[in-house]
Design an enzyme around this catalytic site. Structure first.
Site, PDB file in Angstrom:
ATOM      1  N   GLU A 159       6.788  -5.158   4.761  1.00 46.44           N
ATOM      2  CA  GLU A 159       5.999  -4.319   3.863  1.00 46.44           C
ATOM      3  C   GLU A 159       6.905  -3.298   3.182  1.00 46.44           C
ATOM      4  O   GLU A 159       7.204  -2.242   3.769  1.00 46.44           O
ATOM      5  CB  GLU A 159       4.925  -3.572   4.650  1.00 46.44           C
ATOM      6  CG  GLU A 159       3.944  -4.465   5.366  1.00 46.44           C
ATOM      7  CD  GLU A 159       2.635  -3.740   5.630  1.00 46.44           C
ATOM      8  OE1 GLU A 159       1.608  -4.222   5.150  1.00 46.44           O
ATOM      9  OE2 GLU A 159       2.654  -2.681   6.271  1.00 46.44           O
ATOM     10  N   HIS A 161       3.848   0.260  11.735  1.00 46.19           N
ATOM     11  CA  HIS A 161       3.447   0.392  10.326  1.00 46.19           C
ATOM     12  C   HIS A 161       4.217   1.565   9.705  1.00 46.19           C
ATOM     13  O   HIS A 161       4.492   2.565  10.374  1.00 46.19           O
ATOM     14  CB  HIS A 161       1.934   0.629  10.243  1.00 46.19           C
ATOM     15  CG  HIS A 161       1.419   0.524   8.843  1.00 46.19           C
ATOM     16  ND1 HIS A 161       1.538   1.549   7.942  1.00 46.19           N
ATOM     17  CD2 HIS A 161       0.830  -0.503   8.189  1.00 46.19           C
ATOM     18  CE1 HIS A 161       1.015   1.159   6.776  1.00 46.19           C
ATOM     19  NE2 HIS A 161       0.583  -0.082   6.898  1.00 46.19           N
ATOM     20  N   SER A 187       0.055  -3.894  -1.447  1.00 41.78           N
ATOM     21  CA  SER A 187      -0.813  -4.110  -2.607  1.00 41.78           C
ATOM     22  C   SER A 187      -1.139  -5.587  -2.858  1.00 41.78           C
ATOM     23  O   SER A 187      -1.173  -6.022  -4.010  1.00 41.78           O
ATOM     24  CB  SER A 187      -0.213  -3.459  -3.853  1.00 41.78           C
ATOM     25  OG  SER A 187      -0.102  -2.052  -3.667  1.00 41.78           O
ATOM     26  N   GLY A 237      -0.150   0.690  -0.897  1.00 40.10           N
ATOM     27  CA  GLY A 237      -1.161   1.593  -1.443  1.00 40.10           C
ATOM     28  C   GLY A 237      -0.823   2.134  -2.814  1.00 40.10           C
ATOM     29  O   GLY A 237      -1.445   3.082  -3.285  1.00 40.10           O
ATOM     30  N   ASN A 260      -5.802  -4.445   7.355  1.00 37.16           N
ATOM     31  CA  ASN A 260      -5.527  -3.174   8.028  1.00 37.16           C
ATOM     32  C   ASN A 260      -6.484  -2.145   7.438  1.00 37.16           C
ATOM     33  O   ASN A 260      -6.271  -1.660   6.331  1.00 37.16           O
ATOM     34  CB  ASN A 260      -4.065  -2.776   7.791  1.00 37.16           C
ATOM     35  CG  ASN A 260      -3.743  -1.412   8.376  1.00 37.16           C
ATOM     36  OD1 ASN A 260      -4.524  -0.863   9.142  1.00 37.16           O
ATOM     37  ND2 ASN A 260      -2.586  -0.872   8.013  1.00 37.16           N
ATOM     38  N   GLU A 281       3.355   3.899   7.914  1.00 39.65           N
ATOM     39  CA  GLU A 281       2.674   5.197   8.025  1.00 39.65           C
ATOM     40  C   GLU A 281       2.906   5.812   9.412  1.00 39.65           C
ATOM     41  O   GLU A 281       2.988   7.029   9.554  1.00 39.65           O
ATOM     42  CB  GLU A 281       1.171   5.031   7.723  1.00 39.65           C
ATOM     43  CG  GLU A 281       0.952   4.785   6.235  1.00 39.65           C
ATOM     44  CD  GLU A 281      -0.281   3.981   5.884  1.00 39.65           C
ATOM     45  OE1 GLU A 281      -1.171   3.822   6.728  1.00 39.65           O
ATOM     46  OE2 GLU A 281      -0.335   3.483   4.739  1.00 39.65           O
ATOM     47  N   LYS A 315      -7.016   0.794   8.384  1.00 40.80           N
ATOM     48  CA  LYS A 315      -6.511   2.175   8.543  1.00 40.80           C
ATOM     49  C   LYS A 315      -7.628   3.101   9.048  1.00 40.80           C
ATOM     50  O   LYS A 315      -8.463   2.646   9.827  1.00 40.80           O
ATOM     51  CB  LYS A 315      -5.899   2.674   7.224  1.00 40.80           C
ATOM     52  CG  LYS A 315      -4.897   1.681   6.648  1.00 40.80           C
ATOM     53  CD  LYS A 315      -4.057   2.246   5.558  1.00 40.80           C
ATOM     54  CE  LYS A 315      -3.218   1.137   4.948  1.00 40.80           C
ATOM     55  NZ  LYS A 315      -2.211   1.611   4.036  1.00 40.80           N
TER      56      LYS A 315
HETATM   57  C1  PEP Z   1      -0.826  -1.760   4.565  1.00 40.32           C
HETATM   58  O1  PEP Z   1      -1.277  -0.659   4.810  1.00 40.32           O
HETATM   59  O2  PEP Z   1      -0.347  -2.441   5.482  1.00 40.32           O
HETATM   60  C2  PEP Z   1      -0.868  -2.230   3.185  1.00 40.32           C
HETATM   61  C3  PEP Z   1      -0.162  -3.279   2.875  1.00 40.32           C
HETATM   62  O3  PEP Z   1      -1.658  -1.509   2.325  1.00 40.32           O
HETATM   63  P1  PEP Z   1      -2.037  -1.929   0.805  1.00 40.32           P
HETATM   64  O4  PEP Z   1      -2.439  -3.368   0.833  1.00 40.32           O
HETATM   65  O5  PEP Z   1      -3.172  -1.020   0.457  1.00 40.32           O
HETATM   66  O6  PEP Z   1      -0.825  -1.714  -0.021  1.00 40.32           O
END
Ligand code: PEP
Length: 252
Positions: A170, A98, A215, A176, A9, A100, A11
């Site tokens: 997630e 997601h 992460s 993040g 992703n 976000e 973003k």
């Molecule tokens: C994501 O944005 O879906 C995500 C898992 O980000 P990160 O791997 O940076 O935690």
């Protein structure tokens, strides 16, 4: 046998030139690494979908995905992109829900159900995200919340429809932040999700790919992907560096 998926992703990152370089590097490195029932998905910003898709050509290991779609097909919705538009551009995957989008754009379960419907109606594979914020994990109600998220946005589907969905668990506190769920925490929640799906849909729950996101890095991917109910990852930050991303792909 469930499809194993590693989805990046991106973003809102990268210029077009950077996106194209990253894609070339990934194509070059992934060629020999992806074997068997494994798919790599690059979820790019909207403006780069066409160029990245062209770069991938007929690559049957790597596919492109969008990061969102509208709940409408066409019309006066300034700034929006519909699943119908994505389908017409041969974009096979789309992330829906997601955290976000839930947090910054107020997307709720009912709206996400409509987006899932639009994606499926256009033949796209939705990567449906669910996951709890830190305060819910600390209260101990995370399983109930995630079950509710899955129920609200997916349980209206027919069995045939549901089988076309990929789920990404997630935990918001791990996105993040550099803080990863332990492989036990990931496995436990993935098993809860699969069992919840089985309670309504029966044995088809075994066919649904459930990815872990939060992460994921080259040094923790192997342990996470080894869990029985973890079928791959949705990777944010680490998907922006080709070598790191391909190391994660190799871990599957
Ligand atoms: C994501 O944005 O879906 C995500 C898992 O980000 P990160 O791997 O940076 O935690």
């Amino acid at each position: 046998m469930r499809t194993k998926i590693v989805a990046g992703n991106w973003k809102m990152n990268k210029t077009l030139a950077e996106a194209q370089s990253l894609t070339s590097e990934i194509i070059g490195m992934v060629a020999d690494e992806v074997k068997g029932n494994v798919k790599v998905v690059l979820c790019t910003p909207f403006p780069y979908l066409h160029a990245v898709n062209n770069q991938l050509g007929n690559n049957n290991r790597i596919a492109v995905g969008a990061q969102n779609c509208s709940e409408h097909d066409w019309g006066a919705y300034t700034g929006e992109t519909s699943a119908a538009m994505l389908a017409a551009m041969n974009i096979p995957y789309v992330i829906i829900g997601h955290s976000e989008r839930r947090q910054y754009f107020g997307e709720d379960g009912a709206l996400l159900a409509k987006k899932v419907d639009k994606a499926l109606a256009q033949g796209l594979t939705p990567i449906f995200c669910c996951g709890e914020p830190l305060e819910i994990r600390e209260k101990g109600t995370h399983e109930a919340l995630v079950k509710q998220q899955v129920e609200e946005s997916l349980f209206h589907l027919s069995a045939e429809g549901l089988q076309k969905v990929v789920i990404a668990y997630e935990p918001v506190w791990a996105i993040g932040t550099g803080k990863t769920a332990s492989s036990q925490q990931a496995q436990d929640m993935h098993a809860v999700i699969r069992k919840h799906i089985a309670s309504k849909y029966g044995a088809i729950a075994e066919n649904i790919s459930i990815l872990y996101g939060g992460s994921v890095k080259s040094d923790n991917a192997k342990e996470l992907f080894a869990c029985a109910d973890v079928d791959g990852g949705l990777v944010g930050g680490a998907s922006l560096k080709s070598r790191e991303f391909v190391e994660i792909v190799k871990a599957i």
